[in-house]
Design an enzyme around this catalytic site. Structure first.
Site, PDB file in Angstrom:
ATOM      1  N   CYS A 194       2.962  69.008 -10.409  1.00 29.49           N
ATOM      2  CA  CYS A 194       4.384  68.655 -10.311  1.00 29.49           C
ATOM      3  C   CYS A 194       4.993  69.074  -8.983  1.00 29.49           C
ATOM      4  O   CYS A 194       6.172  68.843  -8.732  1.00 29.49           O
ATOM      5  CB  CYS A 194       5.174  69.237 -11.481  1.00 29.49           C
ATOM      6  SG  CYS A 194       5.162  71.023 -11.500  1.00 29.49           S
ATOM      7  N   GLU A 239       1.119  78.257  -9.956  1.00 31.86           N
ATOM      8  CA  GLU A 239       1.691  78.212  -8.606  1.00 31.86           C
ATOM      9  C   GLU A 239       1.447  79.506  -7.843  1.00 31.86           C
ATOM     10  O   GLU A 239       1.949  79.685  -6.739  1.00 31.86           O
ATOM     11  CB  GLU A 239       3.180  77.846  -8.644  1.00 31.86           C
ATOM     12  CG  GLU A 239       4.020  78.653  -9.589  1.00 31.86           C
ATOM     13  CD  GLU A 239       5.451  78.128  -9.735  1.00 31.86           C
ATOM     14  OE1 GLU A 239       5.885  77.296  -8.926  1.00 31.86           O
ATOM     15  OE2 GLU A 239       6.130  78.586 -10.662  1.00 31.86           O
ATOM     16  N   ASN A 258       3.979  73.403  -4.302  1.00 33.85           N
ATOM     17  CA  ASN A 258       4.887  73.927  -3.268  1.00 33.85           C
ATOM     18  C   ASN A 258       4.684  75.434  -3.127  1.00 33.85           C
ATOM     19  O   ASN A 258       4.491  75.963  -2.032  1.00 33.85           O
ATOM     20  CB  ASN A 258       6.346  73.640  -3.625  1.00 33.85           C
ATOM     21  CG  ASN A 258       6.590  72.175  -3.912  1.00 33.85           C
ATOM     22  OD1 ASN A 258       5.835  71.329  -3.450  1.00 33.85           O
ATOM     23  ND2 ASN A 258       7.618  71.868  -4.672  1.00 33.85           N
ATOM     24  N   ARG A 286       7.728  78.902   2.518  1.00 39.16           N
ATOM     25  CA  ARG A 286       8.086  77.479   2.422  1.00 39.16           C
ATOM     26  C   ARG A 286       9.461  77.175   2.989  1.00 39.16           C
ATOM     27  O   ARG A 286       9.824  76.018   3.191  1.00 39.16           O
ATOM     28  CB  ARG A 286       7.951  76.967   0.976  1.00 39.16           C
ATOM     29  CG  ARG A 286       8.887  77.591  -0.015  1.00 39.16           C
ATOM     30  CD  ARG A 286       8.520  77.237  -1.455  1.00 39.16           C
ATOM     31  NE  ARG A 286       9.229  76.073  -1.960  1.00 39.16           N
ATOM     32  CZ  ARG A 286       9.241  75.707  -3.235  1.00 39.16           C
ATOM     33  NH1 ARG A 286       8.578  76.415  -4.150  1.00 39.16           N
ATOM     34  NH2 ARG A 286       9.898  74.657  -3.646  1.00 39.16           N
ATOM     35  N   ARG A 324      11.000  73.177 -17.733  1.00 40.30           N
ATOM     36  CA  ARG A 324      10.573  74.470 -17.206  1.00 40.30           C
ATOM     37  C   ARG A 324      11.701  75.465 -17.421  1.00 40.30           C
ATOM     38  O   ARG A 324      12.855  75.181 -17.134  1.00 40.30           O
ATOM     39  CB  ARG A 324      10.271  74.343 -15.717  1.00 40.30           C
ATOM     40  CG  ARG A 324       9.892  75.666 -15.092  1.00 40.30           C
ATOM     41  CD  ARG A 324       9.460  75.501 -13.672  1.00 40.30           C
ATOM     42  NE  ARG A 324      10.582  75.312 -12.777  1.00 40.30           N
ATOM     43  CZ  ARG A 324      10.453  75.075 -11.475  1.00 40.30           C
ATOM     44  NH1 ARG A 324       9.259  74.977 -10.930  1.00 40.30           N
ATOM     45  NH2 ARG A 324      11.498  74.930 -10.705  1.00 40.30           N
ATOM     46  N   ARG A 347      13.649  70.909 -13.813  1.00 36.39           N
ATOM     47  CA  ARG A 347      13.940  72.230 -13.240  1.00 36.39           C
ATOM     48  C   ARG A 347      15.244  72.742 -13.862  1.00 36.39           C
ATOM     49  O   ARG A 347      16.327  72.486 -13.346  1.00 36.39           O
ATOM     50  CB  ARG A 347      14.084  72.121 -11.721  1.00 36.39           C
ATOM     51  CG  ARG A 347      12.789  71.820 -10.971  1.00 36.39           C
ATOM     52  CD  ARG A 347      13.063  71.684  -9.477  1.00 36.39           C
ATOM     53  NE  ARG A 347      11.875  71.845  -8.670  1.00 36.39           N
ATOM     54  CZ  ARG A 347      11.173  70.824  -8.156  1.00 36.39           C
ATOM     55  NH1 ARG A 347      11.539  69.591  -8.389  1.00 36.39           N
ATOM     56  NH2 ARG A 347      10.109  71.059  -7.406  1.00 36.39           N
TER      57      ARG A 347
HETATM   58  C1  PEP Z   1       6.248  74.117  -7.042  1.00 33.77           C
HETATM   59  O1  PEP Z   1       6.304  75.288  -6.693  1.00 33.77           O
HETATM   60  O2  PEP Z   1       5.408  73.308  -6.623  1.00 33.77           O
HETATM   61  C2  PEP Z   1       7.242  73.594  -7.982  1.00 33.77           C
HETATM   62  C3  PEP Z   1       7.129  72.386  -8.512  1.00 33.77           C
HETATM   63  O3  PEP Z   1       8.300  74.373  -8.271  1.00 33.77           O
HETATM   64  P1  PEP Z   1       9.560  74.562  -7.305  1.00 33.77           P
HETATM   65  O4  PEP Z   1       9.413  73.607  -6.158  1.00 33.77           O
HETATM   66  O5  PEP Z   1      10.751  74.311  -8.139  1.00 33.77           O
HETATM   67  O6  PEP Z   1       9.420  75.982  -6.903  1.00 33.77           O
HETATM   68 MG    MG Z   2       7.552  76.704  -7.739  1.00 28.19          MG
END
Ligand code: PEP
Ligand code: MG
Length: 544
Positions: free
Chosen positions: A502, A431, A454, A465, A332, A296
């Site tokens: 991921c 995503e 996520n 979230r 990323r 990240r």
């Molecule tokens: C996700 O969204 O699942 C992800 C891996 O990215 P982040 O949690 O950094 O938004």
């Molecule tokens: Mg994400």
């Protein structure tokens, strides 16, 4: 009790007795000589002896820590023959008419200072190597006494700094931890500590060595970088419990290290690790991850008060790639916005930041920031096995525009004669439900997908979230999500692309079998979860 904080470079908990080493460096005396030819001969003979010792150390390291980590000692052997280094020693002996020990010492210090002033973190860390070599040559001339360290069982070596060769020749059956006042996580000492699996904390500060005595009771917490000297009863009890848990975990770990991630019926799957900074590489290697599935990169931007420049980014990416020694590293690009904000970006306040100007949207609207990162990434690509991944893709045109910018950056690098790896893989995060639904359109444009469960959960189930009150509504096993993952993976496969996961769901062992059956090729999880996933994979038969 005294407490110190540093950087944990190898995870684990140790409770042992301090063995303090090298409080001060023995000074080398400058002695005037008549016979410079004799000094030059002593220098040459010492180099030969040093070479033979290094060969022995190299072979020991090869057995104990593997070829990649042992490599440093063959570099040391090459450094012995370095032209500039040798010229400097010879010229000091000849022109100043002094003893060879002094000439080597001065040369070593000059070279170490030169390395220390370099911008590149990796090169800066080489100062320890050049000092190590000079010390060895001096020892071989008999100019400095080699201090034989008396090591008791369960010793925690406490030092100003440790050279790679000091580290490798220590009696590992007796050493249970390392603590150094100085040091960098890039140093080979740190790398060796990690590959030996010995808890180590570095950079605890100048006053550390003066505050600890031989035989002191000492706790090393390599997870959090904490050191306790002569801990009180309460701290000791807490850490004894932590150590028991840690040992239990490590037993499992030891038995699975080096094993394949392969199911009983022979299906192989990659298990990679997620990281947020180069400091976590130790954990990645220690837990035997096959690569990095998600770096990240936004944390590089979040930890600063201003944009990290191209050179700063390049150094971090290069370090990560080099440390992973050819294993895949998926970096990323900047995924800022929503819950990750940096003041200097001056982003407008948004009603719904999770649906706002974030990820690739921000990069496309601020192409200069994006191009800087891409230049740094492509420059670093020649140092390992890089894959670049773009977050929050929703539309085909976003990916087209992104790929155009990549082409532009590469052609600019080419014009300037800067090398990059043309085979660098390109992938996108899946995503958003939109991206999953058009994954058949996106797949031919990329080498891989990585599913960010996520955000995919948040956007598919319309569950913020960040909102703790939505737990019961946020069903990460929801049929809609599983269908999107399956659909995405099938579309990737049809188009010759690979699929990873991921997001946090990748570490949910109740879904490992489902994911493998869906054709997912890679799971990228926190480093500490890698072996847990491996043990599940190895127990599955996905034909059934
Ligand atoms: C996700 O969204 O699942 C992800 C891996 O990215 P982040 O949690 O950094 O938004
Ligand atoms: Mg994400």
């Amino acid at each position: 009790m005294r407490q110190f904080y540093g950087r944990g470079v190898c995870s684990g908990i140790t409770i042992g007795r301090a063995t303090v080493s090298g409080r001060e460096r023995q000074p080398i005396r400058r002695v005037g000589v008549e016979d410079t030819v004799k000094e030059l001969r002593r220098f040459e003979e010492a180099k030969k002896k040093a070479h033979a010792q290094l060969l022995e150390i190299y072979e020991k390291a090869l057995r104990e820590v593997g070829e990649t980590n042992a490599e440093i000692f063959s570099i040391h052997m090459m450094m012995l023959e370095d032209e500039d280094y040798n010229e400097s020693v010879i010229s000091i002996i000849d022109t100043q008419k002094v003893n060879a020990e002094y000439a080597v010492d001065v040369t070593g210090e000059n070279f170490a200072r030169m390395f220390a002033s370099m911008d590149d973190a990796y090169m800066r860390a080489r100062q320890a190597d050049v000092r190590d070599i000079s010390s060895r040559i001096i020892l071989c001339m008999g100019g400095r006494e080699e201090k034989k360290r008396v090591m008791n069982d369960n010793s925690v070596v406490c030092a100003e700094d440790l050279s790679p060769s000091e580290t490798v020749v220590l009696d590992k059956s007796k050493v249970s931890g390392f603590v150094t006042a100085k040091g960098s996580s890039n140093s080979h000492t740190a790398i060796l500590a990690r590959s030996l699996g010995i808890p180590a904390v570095i950079g605890v500060g100048e006053d550390f060595v003066g505050a600890v005595n031989d035989g002191d009771s000492i706790i090393v917490d390599g997870y959090d970088g904490k050191i306790f000297v002569n801990p009180d009863a309460e701290t000791l009890e807490v850490y004894e419990q932590k150590r028991r848990e840690d040992r239990h975990k490590k037993e499992l770990l030891r038995s699975l290290k080096g094993k394949d991630n392969v199911t009983l019926d022979g299906t192989r799957i990659n298990v990679y690790a997620n990281i947020g900074s180069a400091d976590s590489i130790g954990d990645v290697l220690y837990n035997d991850a096959g690569g990095i599935g998600l770096f990240r990169s936004e944390f590089l931007y979040l930890e600063k008060n201003d944009y990290p420049c191209e050179q700063q980014q390049f150094e971090v990416y290069k370090t990560v790639l080099e440390s992973m020694a050819g294993k895949k590293v998926v970096i990323r690009t900047l995924d800022i916005g929503a819950d990750k904000q940096a003041e200097y970006l001056c982003l407008e306040n948004e009603e719904n930041p999770a649906l706002g100007l974030r990820g690739i949207r921000l990069c496309l609207s601020r192409p200069e920031i994006f191009k800087t990162q891409l230049r740094a990434l492509y420059r670093a690509s020649v140092y390992g096995n890089l894959a670049i991944m773009f977050p929050m893709i929703t539309n085909k045109w976003e990916l087209e525009k992104t790929l155009e910018i990549c082409t532009l950056v590469k052609s600019e690098l080419k014009e300037c004669g800067i090398a990059y790896d043309e085979t660098t893989e390109i992938g996108i995060m899946i995503e958003t439900p939109a991206a999953a639904i058009i994954s058949d359109v996106l797949a031919p444009m990329v080498d891989f997908f990585s599913i960010g469960t996520n955000d995919l959960t948040q956007y598919t189930l319309a569950c913020d979230r960040q909102n703790p009150n939505l737990e019961e509504f946020c069903d990460t096993h929801h049929e809609s999500l599983l269908r999107l993952i399956k659909f995405t993976s099938e579309n990737a496969r049809k188009n010759g692309a690979w699929t990873g996961i991921c997001g946090d769901l990748a570490a949910d062992t109740s879904l490992t079998e489902t994911f493998i059956k869906m054709g997912v090729d890679e799971l990228s999880v926190p480093a500490s979860e890698v072996l847990k996933i491996r043990s599940v994979i190895r127990s599955l038969d996905v034909r059934l």
